[in-house]
Design a protein around this motif. Structure first.
Motif, short mmCIF file in Angstrom:
data_model
loop_
_atom_site.label_atom_id
_atom_site.label_comp_id
_atom_site.label_asym_id
_atom_site.label_seq_id
_atom_site.Cartn_x
_atom_site.Cartn_y
_atom_site.Cartn_z
N PRO A 1 77.57 34.61 85.21
CA PRO A 1 76.90 33.39 85.94
C PRO A 1 77.71 32.48 86.51
O PRO A 1 78.83 31.73 85.64
N LEU A 2 77.29 31.40 87.66
CA LEU A 2 78.36 30.85 88.16
C LEU A 2 77.80 29.41 87.43
O LEU A 2 78.57 28.34 87.74
N THR A 3 77.16 29.32 86.10
CA THR A 3 77.43 28.23 85.06
C THR A 3 78.83 27.74 84.90
O THR A 3 78.75 26.97 84.09
N LEU A 4 78.92 29.20 84.44
CA LEU A 4 80.29 28.88 83.94
C LEU A 4 81.05 28.08 84.34
O LEU A 4 82.42 27.01 83.38
N TRP B 1 91.32 27.29 73.18
CA TRP B 1 90.78 26.42 74.21
C TRP B 1 88.95 26.94 74.90
O TRP B 1 88.26 26.58 74.37
N VAL B 2 89.30 28.06 75.74
CA VAL B 2 88.38 28.95 76.63
C VAL B 2 87.39 29.30 76.23
O VAL B 2 85.71 28.57 76.14
N SER B 3 87.29 29.82 74.76
CA SER B 3 85.91 30.65 74.05
C SER B 3 85.53 29.17 73.06
O SER B 3 84.07 29.28 73.15
N SER B 4 86.20 28.35 73.69
CA SER B 4 85.35 26.30 72.80
C SER B 4 84.19 26.19 73.16
O SER B 4 83.17 26.40 73.04
N THR B 5 84.12 26.51 74.78
CA THR B 5 83.62 26.27 75.97
C THR B 5 81.82 27.02 76.46
O THR B 5 81.10 26.43 77.00
N PHE B 6 82.02 28.24 75.28
CA PHE B 6 80.88 29.11 75.91
C PHE B 6 79.94 28.65 74.76
O PHE B 6 79.71 28.61 73.67
N GLU B 7 79.09 29.58 75.65
CA GLU B 7 77.15 30.08 74.81
C GLU B 7 77.69 30.56 73.47
O GLU B 7 78.47 32.05 74.76
N SER B 8 76.38 30.80 72.82
CA SER B 8 76.81 32.83 72.33
C SER B 8 76.44 33.79 73.72
O SER B 8 77.23 34.48 72.61
N ASN B 9 75.67 33.30 74.27
CA ASN B 9 75.67 35.28 74.98
C ASN B 9 76.41 35.08 76.47
O ASN B 9 76.72 35.70 77.00
N GLU B 10 77.77 34.45 76.00
CA GLU B 10 78.60 33.98 77.29
C GLU B 10 79.88 34.88 76.71
O GLU B 10 80.71 34.10 78.08
N SER B 11 80.32 35.08 76.54
CA SER B 11 82.06 34.70 75.68
C SER B 11 82.20 36.55 75.89
O SER B 11 83.51 36.46 76.62
N GLY B 12 81.74 37.28 76.13
CA GLY B 12 82.24 39.03 76.62
C GLY B 12 82.37 38.55 77.89
O GLY B 12 83.51 38.29 78.78
N VAL B 13 81.08 37.59 79.09
CA VAL B 13 81.92 37.92 80.35
C VAL B 13 82.90 36.55 80.60
O VAL B 13 83.76 36.46 80.88
N ILE C 1 90.80 28.72 82.81
CA ILE C 1 91.19 29.72 84.22
C ILE C 1 92.61 29.51 84.94
O ILE C 1 93.35 30.33 84.98
N ILE C 2 92.56 27.97 85.62
CA ILE C 2 93.85 28.30 85.85
C ILE C 2 95.19 28.40 85.02
O ILE C 2 95.81 28.60 86.02
N MET C 3 95.05 27.70 84.36
CA MET C 3 96.32 27.22 83.45
C MET C 3 96.48 29.09 82.92
O MET C 3 97.77 28.95 82.78
N GLY C 4 95.88 29.41 82.87
CA GLY C 4 96.44 30.99 82.02
C GLY C 4 96.54 31.76 83.34
O GLY C 4 97.46 33.02 83.24
N GLY C 5 95.66 32.04 84.60
CA GLY C 5 96.38 32.77 86.16
C GLY C 5 97.71 31.68 86.11
O GLY C 5 98.90 32.43 86.73
N ILE C 6 98.19 30.68 86.08
CA ILE C 6 99.74 30.08 86.31
C ILE C 6 100.89 31.25 85.28
O ILE C 6 101.06 31.11 85.25
N ASN C 7 99.96 30.65 83.91
CA ASN C 7 100.53 31.00 83.08
C ASN C 7 101.09 32.75 83.05
O ASN C 7 102.67 32.83 82.50
N ALA C 8 99.99 33.17 83.58
CA ALA C 8 100.52 35.19 83.56
C ALA C 8 100.94 35.04 84.88
O ALA C 8 101.92 36.08 84.82
#
Length: 475
Positions: free
Chosen positions: A259-262, A381-393, A272-279
């Motif tokens: 979902p592009l709304t993410l 931090w990132v997981s706190s931004t999800f709706e209940s049906n968005e955590s997986g994707v 996403i950017i910070m995780g990519g840089i860290n990895a």
């Protein structure tokens, strides 16, 4: 009064049961994760043996590792999406069973192509574990204890990845490369616990059949991974073209794979950017440092392993402390500490390259600890931004982004070593062949400064603005 006491007793029993369930789930993850993480690197040490025994060229034998990596990257996203549709329990069972089947096929293989099929099946199963290992704490662990759980998961991942080549080398040296499959097959013992301990979820079902989107995504990831591995611009062009068509299809799809709304969520984009840089920084450091030990200090594999081990073991043990800090101090504090540790380590690596091998080993403790502190914090931090049906994707996209970032980092870092100047950027660093390594470490440090800017804009500036708004008269 009696009813009140009974109600309080039932509540206490539910809390105790919840804590026991959380502990069991984390213990289960700590058993499952090594089978997945170690298999990424374990077979690297066996490639020459496989090449000789099956009479296959080394370039062809490398597909034993490559095919696993490609499927692993695809699975990082696909399993995240499917978790929103079918639940974690079913996918965990499927992953363990598929991985076990792949291990059995590999153990019985006498032909190179059968071996490739076995690694493909192993990749299909193993790729379920990293995404699910982040989703389980997000869905089944209470928020006040989630940081600790994520810290344990991150520590287990880091330690497993670090000891993978060591254990793989021991198994191959002591027995035979097929014993790697026998070791992997031990995962089948976890099946009863996966079935019993992972809760069954009641999820809102939607029609998952979006074959065009899945096909475009697979083409994008496969061609991108191959373009990085083979340094092929044509494959990169095909990958970018497929990605463009994929994005257009997702925009017009009733049920998009992603979902592009993410990506409209500011904190998710920055996470996403910070995780990519860290990895990317962590993988790049772990890729070029063994080369530094080998080419500059002329050390053998045993000494290289000894010098890499302090960083890996420190990250494994301190990751648990980082998880506790998240619960007690919050995401902002731990992210700031993580970036400070990583930055100090990278600057020190840039200076010590060419001087002291032991000094380099000590510097790795800082970079590895910084990485392991950042990972669970970003997931929290990132997981706190999800709706209940968005955590997986949402977590699937996060995992995929990290995996692709490491692939890009590895290709760029190895290329820079051949082409970058050997005159060190940092003052007083050693000249000569170590100068190139010093400069690559310094470039990683500059990349880490991007995370400083993102952290400031996400968690410092906006919080300061919120305080100012609260102080304004009339608010």
């Amino acid at each position: 009064m009696r009813n009140l006491l009974l109600r309080n007793k039932n509540t206490s029993e539910n809390v105790i049961h919840l804590n026991i369930q959380e502990k069991r789930l984390i213990q289960l993850l700590c058993i499952l994760i090594p089978f997945s993480a170690m298999n990424i690197m374990m077979f690297n040490v066996a490639l020459s043996n496989i090449s000789e025994e099956l009479n296959v060229s080394l370039s062809a034998t490398s597909w034993v590792v490559t095919i696993f990596g490609i499927v692993y990257a695809i699975g990082a996203l696909v399993y995240g999406k499917l978790a929103d549709l079918y639940g974690i329990k079913k996918l965990a069972l499927f992953g363990v069973i598929t991985f076990s089947i792949g291990s059995t096929v590999g153990l019985a293989s006498q032909d190179f192509y059968v071996l490739i099929v076995s690694r493909l099946l192993q990749g299909m199963g193993a790729s379920s574990i990293p995404t699910l290992s982040m989703l389980i704490p997000v869905r089944f662990v209470q928020k006040e204890r989630r940081g600790r759980a994520l810290g344990i998961v991150a520590s287990t991942l880091a330690f497993s990845g670090a000891v993978g080549p060591i254990i793989g080398g021991f198994i191959v040296g002591a027995w035979h490369w097929k014993a790697l499959f026998l070791f992997s097959l031990a995962i089948v013992c976890t099946l009863p616990f996966v079935y019993k301990w992972i809760p069954t979820e009641n999820l809102k079902k939607e029609n998952p059949h979006n074959y065009i989107g899945v096909g475009l995504l697979i083409i994008t990831i496969i061609t991108f991974m191959l373009s990085i591995t083979m340094l092929n611009l044509l494959l990169l062009f095909i990958s970018m073209s497929a990605f463009l068509v994929f994005m257009i299809h997702q925009k017009n799809s009733v049920i998009p794979i992603i979902p592009l709304t993410l990506f409209r969520k500011r904190d998710y984009r920055r996470g996403i950017i910070m995780g990519g840089i860290n990895a990317a920084v962590n993988f790049g450091v772990l890729l070029i440092t063994p080369l530094l030990f080998s080419q500059v200090y002329h050390l053998n594999e045993t000494w290289i392993g000894v010098l890499l081990f302090p960083g890996a073991i420190s990250a494994a043990f301190l990751g648990y402390a980082g998880g506790n800090l998240i619960d007690y101090k919050g995401n902002r504090f731990v992210m700031s500490l993580s970036i400070c540790l990583t930055s100090v380590g990278l600057i020190a690596l840039s200076y010590f390259s060419g001087y002291s091998a032991i000094g380099v080993s000590i510097c790795l403790i800082f970079t590895s600890t910084g990485y392991i502190f950042m990972q669970p914090t970003l997931v929290n931090w990132v997981s706190s931004t999800f709706e209940s049906n968005e955590s997986g994707v949402g977590m699937g996209v996060y995992s995929l982004n990290n995996f692709l970032s490491t692939a890009v980092s590895g290709a760029i870092a190895s290329t820079m070593l051949d082409r970058i100047s050997q005159v060190p950027i940092i003052p007083f660093a050693s000249y000569g062949s170590s100068g190139a390594y010093s400069n690559v470490y310094f470039i990683f440090f500059v990349l880490t400064l991007v995370n400083v800017l993102l952290l400031y804009s996400s968690m410092y500036r906006y919080k300061y603005n919120d305080i100012l708004k609260e102080d304004l008269p009339g608010d």
